[in-house]
Scaffold this active site. Structure first.
Site, PDB file in Angstrom:
ATOM      1  N   GLU A 284       0.477  -0.998  -0.013  1.00 13.74           N
ATOM      2  CA  GLU A 284      -0.152  -0.168   0.208  1.00 13.74           C
ATOM      3  C   GLU A 284       1.232   1.522   0.138  1.00 13.74           C
ATOM      4  O   GLU A 284       1.831   1.307   0.394  1.00 13.74           O
ATOM      5  CB  GLU A 284      -0.777  -0.300   1.542  1.00 13.74           C
ATOM      6  CG  GLU A 284      -2.361  -1.419   0.962  1.00 13.74           C
ATOM      7  CD  GLU A 284      -3.587  -1.293   2.182  1.00 13.74           C
ATOM      8  OE1 GLU A 284      -3.016   0.264   2.726  1.00 13.74           O
ATOM      9  OE2 GLU A 284      -3.802  -1.670   2.166  1.00 13.74           O
TER      10      GLU A 284
ATOM     11  N   HIS B 287      -8.645   1.389   0.210  1.00 11.33           N
ATOM     12  CA  HIS B 287      -8.334   1.652   1.382  1.00 11.33           C
ATOM     13  C   HIS B 287      -9.535   2.518   2.316  1.00 11.33           C
ATOM     14  O   HIS B 287      -8.839   2.793   3.489  1.00 11.33           O
ATOM     15  CB  HIS B 287      -6.651   1.997   2.286  1.00 11.33           C
ATOM     16  CG  HIS B 287      -6.719   1.020   4.050  1.00 11.33           C
ATOM     17  ND1 HIS B 287      -5.643   0.484   4.067  1.00 11.33           N
ATOM     18  CD2 HIS B 287      -7.760   0.532   5.358  1.00 11.33           C
ATOM     19  CE1 HIS B 287      -5.307  -0.094   5.664  1.00 11.33           C
ATOM     20  NE2 HIS B 287      -6.453   0.498   6.358  1.00 11.33           N
TER      21      HIS B 287
END
Length: 310
Positions: free
Chosen positions: A261, A282
């Site tokens: 991420e 997210h």
């Protein structure tokens, strides 16, 4: 010199409260600028982060005056809690403030994946009329399995229960007499995977949960089941999931969190061409409303630690 450093996005009104009380540096780009972050941390007594800022020994060494780390969220896998404790730095997550947002994300994903039609707008716009193949399935009467049965999972369970679903869950850390078990059967992980039409993950990322949903676990799920991960990247073996979806062994999946991420084009290449997959960056726990709740909660807690400005 800054008393409070905020490295990722936060509700502006909550930031304003901190600015009024203490010298505050708010720059959501600081997470990607180590040199500037180092400079600001030299005098800081409070640090406020989301999930991208790695609060490790190196960062803590940059802030010798730190007294508190506020986490705009609940997961702590980006924070070395033991190192903070050793330095007497208090770690405060925004417990409970975004539970509702994640629960709604899970229910929405389950509805989308079971119905299927919502992912095929391009076909309809192109003039096709695939009514039979887009019929999909209802949520009511299906079984949702929750891996981990903490506060967010219980929010999911209550909503699923009201929509007519059966609920199974596994959580070795939740007492057997907890009220949440009144609507959920307490079963093993293997049973959750085998019994559920929808499997939703709600565990932290630890050595024990890393790649917990691997090829073997995926193969034990019902044909036609769907998987949702709005917990932490790394719990699901992404390559194994992609292969399982390509083979048609599952009806679909929704991933809000990833091993890497932000997800890079290279890391995301394994998902290319999958029409039964929902990917989001997210954001399950981030809505306008939850951002306000999370931000003001952390502002309150940080101000409690620092007190009024000297």
């Amino acid at each position: 010199m800054a008393d409070i450093v905020i490295t990722e996005f936060m509700d502006e009104a909550a930031v304003g409260r901190l600015v009024q009380a203490h010298d505050t540096v708010y720059d959501p780009k600081l997470v990607d600028d180590p040199a500037a972050l180092h400079e600001h941390l030299a005098s800081a007594r409070a640090l406020i982060v989301r999930n991208r800022t790695q609060v490790d020994e190196t960062l803590l060494g940059m802030g010798p005056k730190l007294r508190v780390v506020g986490r705009l969220g609940v997961g702590l896998d980006n924070i070395d809690v033991a190192a903070c404790k050793a330095r007497s730095v208090k770690v405060i997550p925004a417990t409970g403030a975004n539970d509702l947002s994640v629960a709604e994300y899970v229910i929405t994903s389950a509805l989308m994946l079971l119905r299927g039609a919502f992912l095929r707008s391009a076909e309809v716009a192109a003039g096709d009329w695939p009514r039979q193949s887009m019929m999909g399935r209802e949520l009511a009467g299906k079984t949702i399995g929750l891996v981990g049965y903490g506060s967010i999972a219980r929010e999911v369970a209550w909503r699923a229960h009201m929509m007519g679903m059966q609920i199974v869950a596994c959580d070795p850390y939740l007492m057997a007499d907890h009220p949440g078990w009144q609507i959920a059967r307490n079963v093993s992980l293997d049973a959750v995977l085998e019994l559920s039409d929808v499997v939703s993950l709600h565990t932290p990322l630890t050595d024990a949960t890393r790649n917990m949903i691997d090829a073997r676990a995926l193969s034990s799920m019902k044909p036609g089941a769907v998987l949702i991960n709005a917990a932490r990247g790394g719990i699901v073996d992404e390559a194994a999931l992609a292969e399982t979806l390509k083979a048609g062994k599952l009806a679909g999946a929704a991933l809000d969190v990833f091993e890497t991420e932000p997800l890079t084009a290279e890391a995301g290449a394994k998902f290319k061409g999958l029409s039964n997959l929902v990917l989001t960056p997210h954001i399950a726990g981030v809505t306008d409303e939850s951002n306000e709740r999370v931000s003001h909660l952390i502002a309150d807690k940080v101000l409690e630690v620092l007190g009024s400005k000297a």
